[in-house]
Motif scaffolding. Structure first.
Motif, PDB file in Angstrom:
ATOM      1  N   ALA A  47      -4.770  12.398   3.485  1.00 36.84           N
ATOM      2  CA  ALA A  47      -5.248  11.016   3.395  1.00 36.84           C
ATOM      3  C   ALA A  47      -4.217   9.969   3.821  1.00 36.84           C
ATOM      4  O   ALA A  47      -4.571   9.012   4.517  1.00 36.84           O
ATOM      5  CB  ALA A  47      -5.750  10.730   1.983  1.00 36.84           C
ATOM      6  N   PRO A  48      -2.929  10.096   3.481  1.00 34.90           N
ATOM      7  CA  PRO A  48      -1.970   9.069   3.900  1.00 34.90           C
ATOM      8  C   PRO A  48      -1.796   8.986   5.423  1.00 34.90           C
ATOM      9  O   PRO A  48      -1.352   7.971   5.940  1.00 34.90           O
ATOM     10  CB  PRO A  48      -0.654   9.501   3.245  1.00 34.90           C
ATOM     11  CG  PRO A  48      -1.051  10.384   2.116  1.00 34.90           C
ATOM     12  CD  PRO A  48      -2.312  11.062   2.566  1.00 34.90           C
ATOM     13  N   LYS A  49      -2.169  10.042   6.125  1.00 33.13           N
ATOM     14  CA  LYS A  49      -2.020  10.056   7.579  1.00 33.13           C
ATOM     15  C   LYS A  49      -3.197   9.399   8.294  1.00 33.13           C
ATOM     16  O   LYS A  49      -3.123   9.125   9.479  1.00 33.13           O
ATOM     17  CB  LYS A  49      -1.869  11.497   8.060  1.00 33.13           C
ATOM     18  CG  LYS A  49      -0.610  12.175   7.554  1.00 33.13           C
ATOM     19  CD  LYS A  49      -0.579  13.636   7.965  1.00 33.13           C
ATOM     20  CE  LYS A  49       0.682  14.332   7.591  1.00 33.13           C
ATOM     21  NZ  LYS A  49       0.918  14.478   6.183  1.00 33.13           N
ATOM     22  N   VAL A  50      -4.306   9.150   7.579  1.00 33.80           N
ATOM     23  CA  VAL A  50      -5.529   8.614   8.193  1.00 33.80           C
ATOM     24  C   VAL A  50      -5.645   7.126   7.892  1.00 33.80           C
ATOM     25  O   VAL A  50      -5.851   6.732   6.746  1.00 33.80           O
ATOM     26  CB  VAL A  50      -6.775   9.370   7.681  1.00 33.80           C
ATOM     27  CG1 VAL A  50      -8.037   8.812   8.326  1.00 33.80           C
ATOM     28  CG2 VAL A  50      -6.650  10.864   7.953  1.00 33.80           C
ATOM     29  N   ALA A  51      -5.534   6.300   8.926  1.00 32.24           N
ATOM     30  CA  ALA A  51      -5.674   4.851   8.759  1.00 32.24           C
ATOM     31  C   ALA A  51      -7.116   4.414   9.016  1.00 32.24           C
ATOM     32  O   ALA A  51      -7.672   3.620   8.261  1.00 32.24           O
ATOM     33  CB  ALA A  51      -4.730   4.112   9.690  1.00 32.24           C
ATOM     34  N   THR A  52      -7.711   4.906  10.111  1.00 24.00           N
ATOM     35  CA  THR A  52      -9.103   4.582  10.421  1.00 24.00           C
ATOM     36  C   THR A  52      -9.841   5.869  10.757  1.00 24.00           C
ATOM     37  O   THR A  52      -9.229   6.856  11.187  1.00 24.00           O
ATOM     38  CB  THR A  52      -9.230   3.620  11.617  1.00 24.00           C
ATOM     39  OG1 THR A  52      -8.792   4.279  12.809  1.00 24.00           O
ATOM     40  CG2 THR A  52      -8.439   2.342  11.389  1.00 24.00           C
ATOM     41  N   LEU A  53     -11.158   5.848  10.558  1.00 24.68           N
ATOM     42  CA  LEU A  53     -11.962   7.027  10.832  1.00 24.68           C
ATOM     43  C   LEU A  53     -13.270   6.617  11.503  1.00 24.68           C
ATOM     44  O   LEU A  53     -13.942   5.691  11.049  1.00 24.68           O
ATOM     45  CB  LEU A  53     -12.256   7.781   9.531  1.00 24.68           C
ATOM     46  CG  LEU A  53     -12.986   9.112   9.669  1.00 24.68           C
ATOM     47  CD1 LEU A  53     -12.156  10.116  10.484  1.00 24.68           C
ATOM     48  CD2 LEU A  53     -13.289   9.686   8.296  1.00 24.68           C
ATOM     49  N   HIS A  54     -13.582   7.311  12.583  1.00 26.18           N
ATOM     50  CA  HIS A  54     -14.844   7.122  13.303  1.00 26.18           C
ATOM     51  C   HIS A  54     -15.590   8.449  13.227  1.00 26.18           C
ATOM     52  O   HIS A  54     -15.027   9.498  13.546  1.00 26.18           O
ATOM     53  CB  HIS A  54     -14.582   6.739  14.766  1.00 26.18           C
ATOM     54  CG  HIS A  54     -15.831   6.460  15.530  1.00 26.18           C
ATOM     55  ND1 HIS A  54     -16.409   5.209  15.559  1.00 26.18           N
ATOM     56  CD2 HIS A  54     -16.636   7.260  16.278  1.00 26.18           C
ATOM     57  CE1 HIS A  54     -17.493   5.254  16.307  1.00 26.18           C
ATOM     58  NE2 HIS A  54     -17.656   6.491  16.752  1.00 26.18           N
ATOM     59  N   LEU A  55     -16.849   8.408  12.796  1.00 26.49           N
ATOM     60  CA  LEU A  55     -17.644   9.624  12.672  1.00 26.49           C
ATOM     61  C   LEU A  55     -18.894   9.501  13.532  1.00 26.49           C
ATOM     62  O   LEU A  55     -19.519   8.438  13.575  1.00 26.49           O
ATOM     63  CB  LEU A  55     -18.037   9.843  11.208  1.00 26.49           C
ATOM     64  CG  LEU A  55     -18.211  11.279  10.748  1.00 26.49           C
ATOM     65  CD1 LEU A  55     -16.887  12.027  10.817  1.00 26.49           C
ATOM     66  CD2 LEU A  55     -18.735  11.323   9.323  1.00 26.49           C
ATOM     67  N   ALA A 115     -15.220  13.795  14.418  1.00 24.16           N
ATOM     68  CA  ALA A 115     -14.360  12.845  13.719  1.00 24.16           C
ATOM     69  C   ALA A 115     -13.198  12.466  14.624  1.00 24.16           C
ATOM     70  O   ALA A 115     -12.585  13.317  15.266  1.00 24.16           O
ATOM     71  CB  ALA A 115     -13.835  13.452  12.424  1.00 24.16           C
ATOM     72  N   SER A 116     -12.910  11.179  14.676  1.00 30.35           N
ATOM     73  CA  SER A 116     -11.754  10.672  15.410  1.00 30.35           C
ATOM     74  C   SER A 116     -11.240   9.462  14.641  1.00 30.35           C
ATOM     75  O   SER A 116     -11.844   9.039  13.669  1.00 30.35           O
ATOM     76  CB  SER A 116     -12.145  10.303  16.847  1.00 30.35           C
ATOM     77  OG  SER A 116     -13.167   9.311  16.850  1.00 30.35           O
ATOM     78  N   GLY A 117     -10.146   8.909  15.078  1.00 28.89           N
ATOM     79  CA  GLY A 117      -9.602   7.738  14.396  1.00 28.89           C
ATOM     80  C   GLY A 117      -8.153   7.540  14.750  1.00 28.89           C
ATOM     81  O   GLY A 117      -7.668   8.065  15.765  1.00 28.89           O
ATOM     82  N   THR A 118      -7.471   6.776  13.905  1.00 27.08           N
ATOM     83  CA  THR A 118      -6.049   6.523  14.129  1.00 27.08           C
ATOM     84  C   THR A 118      -5.261   6.923  12.894  1.00 27.08           C
ATOM     85  O   THR A 118      -5.756   6.873  11.769  1.00 27.08           O
ATOM     86  CB  THR A 118      -5.775   5.034  14.429  1.00 27.08           C
ATOM     87  OG1 THR A 118      -6.253   4.237  13.349  1.00 27.08           O
ATOM     88  CG2 THR A 118      -6.423   4.593  15.725  1.00 27.08           C
ATOM     89  N   SER A 119      -4.016   7.307  13.139  1.00 26.21           N
ATOM     90  CA  SER A 119      -3.131   7.679  12.042  1.00 26.21           C
ATOM     91  C   SER A 119      -2.440   6.435  11.498  1.00 26.21           C
ATOM     92  O   SER A 119      -2.569   5.343  12.060  1.00 26.21           O
ATOM     93  CB  SER A 119      -2.096   8.697  12.524  1.00 26.21           C
ATOM     94  OG  SER A 119      -1.250   8.100  13.478  1.00 26.21           O
ATOM     95  N   ALA A 120      -1.695   6.601  10.432  1.00 25.73           N
ATOM     96  CA  ALA A 120      -0.998   5.477   9.802  1.00 25.73           C
ATOM     97  C   ALA A 120      -0.014   4.799  10.745  1.00 25.73           C
ATOM     98  O   ALA A 120       0.220   3.599  10.634  1.00 25.73           O
ATOM     99  CB  ALA A 120      -0.293   5.957   8.542  1.00 25.73           C
ATOM    100  N   ASP A 121       0.540   5.558  11.712  1.00 24.19           N
ATOM    101  CA  ASP A 121       1.484   4.946  12.654  1.00 24.19           C
ATOM    102  C   ASP A 121       0.778   4.369  13.886  1.00 24.19           C
ATOM    103  O   ASP A 121       1.438   3.916  14.819  1.00 24.19           O
ATOM    104  CB  ASP A 121       2.561   5.948  13.071  1.00 24.19           C
ATOM    105  CG  ASP A 121       2.032   7.114  13.887  1.00 24.19           C
ATOM    106  OD1 ASP A 121       0.840   7.117  14.272  1.00 24.19           O
ATOM    107  OD2 ASP A 121       2.815   8.048  14.154  1.00 24.19           O
ATOM    108  N   GLY A 122      -0.552   4.375  13.895  1.00 22.76           N
ATOM    109  CA  GLY A 122      -1.316   3.791  14.992  1.00 22.76           C
ATOM    110  C   GLY A 122      -1.665   4.750  16.108  1.00 22.76           C
ATOM    111  O   GLY A 122      -2.415   4.399  17.012  1.00 22.76           O
ATOM    112  N   SER A 123      -1.120   5.961  16.092  1.00 22.96           N
ATOM    113  CA  SER A 123      -1.448   6.939  17.135  1.00 22.96           C
ATOM    114  C   SER A 123      -2.820   7.553  16.853  1.00 22.96           C
ATOM    115  O   SER A 123      -3.280   7.579  15.717  1.00 22.96           O
ATOM    116  CB  SER A 123      -0.370   8.024  17.206  1.00 22.96           C
ATOM    117  OG  SER A 123      -0.319   8.743  15.996  1.00 22.96           O
TER     118      SER A 123
END
Length: 163
Positions: A47-55, A115-123
């Motif tokens: 969870a700490p690695k996931v900033a945004t999530l697109h499903l 599932a896709s999205g961005t990590s906490a560091d924006g990558s």
């Protein structure tokens, strides 16, 4: 309608209403609507690695997708029971995140979830795809409605069906 007719209508309606309820010893079915949705849980370790999530979920030729708002998850903590028979529990944050993608319909037909999205560091997070079949259950007994559920778990290894 006169008073005798109205009284007869009320008595008949009351008799029919009570005749339609559960019989002696039978459990009533809850009046709960089924959510046509795919739920996603991100475990505490990821969870700490996931900033945004697109499903994106596709079933029977129809796809639905959205950017999801992730909510903090919690776990029930048993508080025990009193000698009088009253039991209690409380909730405590458990580090997980969860969200829901609402669909127009949900069946037991095969489904593909991406599932896709961005990590906490924006990558960007790795794109994860899962093909599975939602499952039907009778949580309130076979005398009640069948509920179809589609739940997935997103972790560092990928996307998994949550049972």
């Amino acid at each position: 309608m006169g008073k005798p007719g109205l009284l007869l209508a009320l008595i008949t309606t009351a008799g029919l209403t009570s005749a339609c309820g559960p019989g002696p010893g039978a459990a009533a079915c809850p009046d709960i609507a089924q959510a046509t949705a795919v739920s996603v849980t991100v475990p505490a370790g990821y969870a700490p690695k996931v900033a945004t999530l697109h499903l994106k979920a596709c079933q029977d030729g129809t796809c639905t997708q959205d950017d999801l708002e992730l909510h903090p998850g919690s776990a029930s903590i048993d508080q025990g029971c009193s000698p009088e028979g009253g039991c209690s529990a409380t909730v405590s944050p458990d580090g997980t995140k969860f969200s829901t993608l609402f669909l127009q319909t949900l069946t037991e037909a095969p489904m593909s979830v991406t599932a896709s999205g961005t990590s906490a560091d924006g990558s960007p997070l790795p794109v994860r795809i899962l093909d599975f079949r939602p499952s039907g259950h009778y949580p309130y007994g076979e005398q009640c409605a069948r509920f179809i559920t589609a739940s997935v778990l997103l972790d560092a290894e990928g996307l998994h069906e949550r049972t």
